[in-house]
Design a protein around this motif. Structure first.
Motif, short mmCIF file in Angstrom:
data_model
loop_
_atom_site.label_atom_id
_atom_site.label_comp_id
_atom_site.label_asym_id
_atom_site.label_seq_id
_atom_site.Cartn_x
_atom_site.Cartn_y
_atom_site.Cartn_z
N LEU A 1 38.67 47.29 41.09
CA LEU A 1 39.75 47.05 40.33
C LEU A 1 39.58 47.83 38.78
O LEU A 1 38.75 47.67 38.14
CB LEU A 1 40.06 45.57 39.94
CG LEU A 1 41.32 45.27 39.19
CD1 LEU A 1 42.66 45.75 39.94
CD2 LEU A 1 41.66 43.72 39.20
N ILE B 1 39.91 38.00 31.45
CA ILE B 1 39.92 38.76 32.82
C ILE B 1 38.33 38.28 33.10
O ILE B 1 37.95 38.18 34.29
CB ILE B 1 40.28 40.09 32.48
CG1 ILE B 1 41.69 40.37 32.70
CG2 ILE B 1 39.56 40.63 34.03
CD1 ILE B 1 42.13 41.70 32.44
N ASP C 1 49.04 41.59 37.18
CA ASP C 1 48.24 40.70 36.41
C ASP C 1 46.85 40.54 37.25
O ASP C 1 46.79 40.29 38.23
CB ASP C 1 48.79 39.45 36.16
CG ASP C 1 47.79 38.40 35.58
OD1 ASP C 1 47.36 38.79 34.79
OD2 ASP C 1 47.74 37.15 35.88
N ALA C 2 45.86 41.16 36.73
CA ALA C 2 44.45 40.72 37.61
C ALA C 2 44.30 39.41 37.97
O ALA C 2 43.81 39.15 38.97
CB ALA C 2 43.51 41.47 36.41
N TRP D 1 34.42 46.51 38.88
CA TRP D 1 35.57 46.82 37.96
C TRP D 1 35.47 47.98 37.01
O TRP D 1 34.16 48.51 36.77
CB TRP D 1 35.70 45.64 36.83
CG TRP D 1 35.96 44.21 37.48
CD1 TRP D 1 36.17 43.91 38.68
CD2 TRP D 1 36.02 42.97 36.52
NE1 TRP D 1 36.44 42.37 38.85
CE2 TRP D 1 36.35 41.86 37.60
CE3 TRP D 1 35.89 42.72 35.39
CZ2 TRP D 1 36.51 40.66 37.22
CZ3 TRP D 1 36.02 41.38 34.91
CH2 TRP D 1 36.29 40.49 35.90
N PHE E 1 36.90 41.71 44.77
CA PHE E 1 36.79 42.82 43.60
C PHE E 1 35.44 42.81 43.04
O PHE E 1 35.15 42.49 42.01
CB PHE E 1 37.77 42.48 42.43
CG PHE E 1 39.32 42.22 43.10
CD1 PHE E 1 40.12 43.22 43.51
CD2 PHE E 1 39.80 41.05 43.35
CE1 PHE E 1 41.29 43.02 44.02
CE2 PHE E 1 40.91 40.77 43.78
CZ PHE E 1 41.74 41.80 43.98
N ILE F 1 45.89 48.72 36.64
CA ILE F 1 46.59 47.41 36.94
C ILE F 1 47.37 46.99 35.78
O ILE F 1 48.64 46.86 36.12
CB ILE F 1 45.79 46.32 37.63
CG1 ILE F 1 46.70 45.19 38.16
CG2 ILE F 1 44.95 45.91 36.37
CD1 ILE F 1 45.68 44.04 38.84
N ALA G 1 36.57 36.59 41.02
CA ALA G 1 37.10 37.89 41.40
C ALA G 1 35.99 38.29 42.23
O ALA G 1 36.17 39.09 43.24
CB ALA G 1 37.05 38.87 40.15
N LEU H 1 40.83 47.85 35.41
CA LEU H 1 41.57 47.01 34.80
C LEU H 1 42.90 47.63 33.85
O LEU H 1 43.77 47.01 33.48
CB LEU H 1 40.88 46.27 33.73
CG LEU H 1 39.58 45.53 34.38
CD1 LEU H 1 38.67 44.85 33.29
CD2 LEU H 1 40.15 44.72 35.37
N TYR I 1 45.75 38.39 41.04
CA TYR I 1 44.91 39.03 42.23
C TYR I 1 43.65 38.10 42.38
O TYR I 1 43.30 38.00 43.82
CB TYR I 1 44.80 40.49 42.16
CG TYR I 1 46.09 41.43 42.51
CD1 TYR I 1 46.21 41.63 43.82
CD2 TYR I 1 47.05 41.71 41.60
CE1 TYR I 1 47.59 42.24 44.28
CE2 TYR I 1 48.18 42.29 42.07
CZ TYR I 1 48.18 42.66 43.25
OH TYR I 1 49.42 43.42 43.68
N PHE I 2 43.12 37.99 41.53
CA PHE I 2 41.84 37.01 41.79
C PHE I 2 42.00 35.75 42.35
O PHE I 2 41.39 35.41 43.38
CB PHE I 2 41.29 36.66 40.33
CG PHE I 2 40.55 37.97 39.59
CD1 PHE I 2 40.45 39.30 40.18
CD2 PHE I 2 40.35 37.91 38.20
CE1 PHE I 2 40.19 40.23 39.52
CE2 PHE I 2 40.10 39.04 37.61
CZ PHE I 2 39.79 40.24 38.05
#
Length: 282
Positions: free
Chosen positions: A196, A241, A207-208, A222, A219, A201, A248, A198, A211-212
């Motif tokens: 991912l 995050i 929004d990260a 990063w 993920f 996105i 994640a 950061l 997704y987590f």
């Protein structure tokens, strides 16, 4: 008295340096070598030496071609890194979706590529792009997912994890479905992990953390990035995050700088210092 003061001063300085070095050792932070691509072209050994001295722990390469890394045999490149206190952990490379006519050729390319990475002890191979097919119909995107699943299976056989790195276009919709969601839903977790980015996105207006929650543990890598040096834009709020890194499935963080206020080497050093000073980065 002067001698005692001098000795105390030296002891304080040495203690401070030990503390700083310990901080660098404790935090495993990688550098994507695309950040210093021109320096790598001019003087790869000298550039690697400087990155090691800065306190980076490992690299993610961006210079694989024809079985070599930056023109060096796999073991030679690994030796150069290790000599400078760096591990060869990850690598960006890949090929676009094959057609029926070049299917065998592309798969043979991957066999050579994976073997070279295995020789170098690389843990992750990451494809950082798709061609126009990936941004077209869902049917073609499904073909990409099948392709990535197949490459991931090849990598697994050599003890390497395969993954995909996003930019912002993956967060656009096709037929009412966000491309990135579709990729997560149509790739097998055992074959494909996601790196991912950061920054991208955020540019893609997603929004990260969401997704987590929706795709936990997918993920593993990063890219920690900002518009220029980390912390430069004021747009990136990394702390919340990082607090969800376990959800994640994050295993490694990698700095990437693509635009600069300083020279690339100064920029990646400032970005490293930003993370070393961030209490939320463990």
């Amino acid at each position: 008295m002067m001698r005692l003061t001098l000795l105390l001063g030296i002891a304080f300085y040495v203690g401070s340096m030990v503390s700083l070095n310990a901080q660098k050792v404790e935090k495993s932070i990688g550098i994507q070598l695309w950040s210093v691509r021109d320096d790598m072209k001019k003087d790869a050994p000298g550039t690697i030496k400087q990155l090691g001295e800065m306190g980076y722990s490992f690299v993610e390469a961006a210079g694989y071609k024809d079985g070599k890394f930056y023109g060096m045999e796999p073991l030679a490149f690994k030796k150069l890194l290790n000599k400078n206190g760096l591990q060869f952990t990850a690598s960006h490379c890949g090929m676009a979706l094959p057609d029926k006519e070049n299917q065998d050729e592309i798969m043979q390319w991957w066999d050579v590529c994976i073997d070279a990475h295995a020789k170098a002890g690389v843990k992750y191979i990451v494809q950082p792009f798709m061609d126009e097919k990936g941004y077209g119909s869902l049917e073609d995107l499904k073909r990409y997912c099948d392709y990535f699943n197949a490459i991931g299976e090849k990598c697994n056989a050599k003890g390497i994890r395969f993954g995909y790195h996003n930019h912002d276009k993956e967060f656009e919709e096709v037929d009412g479905i966000v491309r990135y969601d579709y990729m997560l839903q149509n790739t097998r977790p055992e074959n494909v992990m996601f790196q991912l980015d950061l920054y991208w996105i955020m540019v893609g207006e997603k929004d990260a953390l969401t997704y987590f929650k929706n795709y936990p543990k997918r993920f593993e890598l990063w890219h920690v990035k900002d518009e220029k040096e980390l912390g430069e834009s004021g747009k990136m709020d990394f702390e919340p995050i990082f607090k969800e890194s376990a959800l994640a499935g994050m295993k490694e963080i990698i700095v990437e700088v693509e635009r600069y206020n300083y020279t690339p080497l100064e920029s990646v050093e400032k970005s490293l210092e930003y993370l070393l000073n961030a209490k939320y980065v463990k």
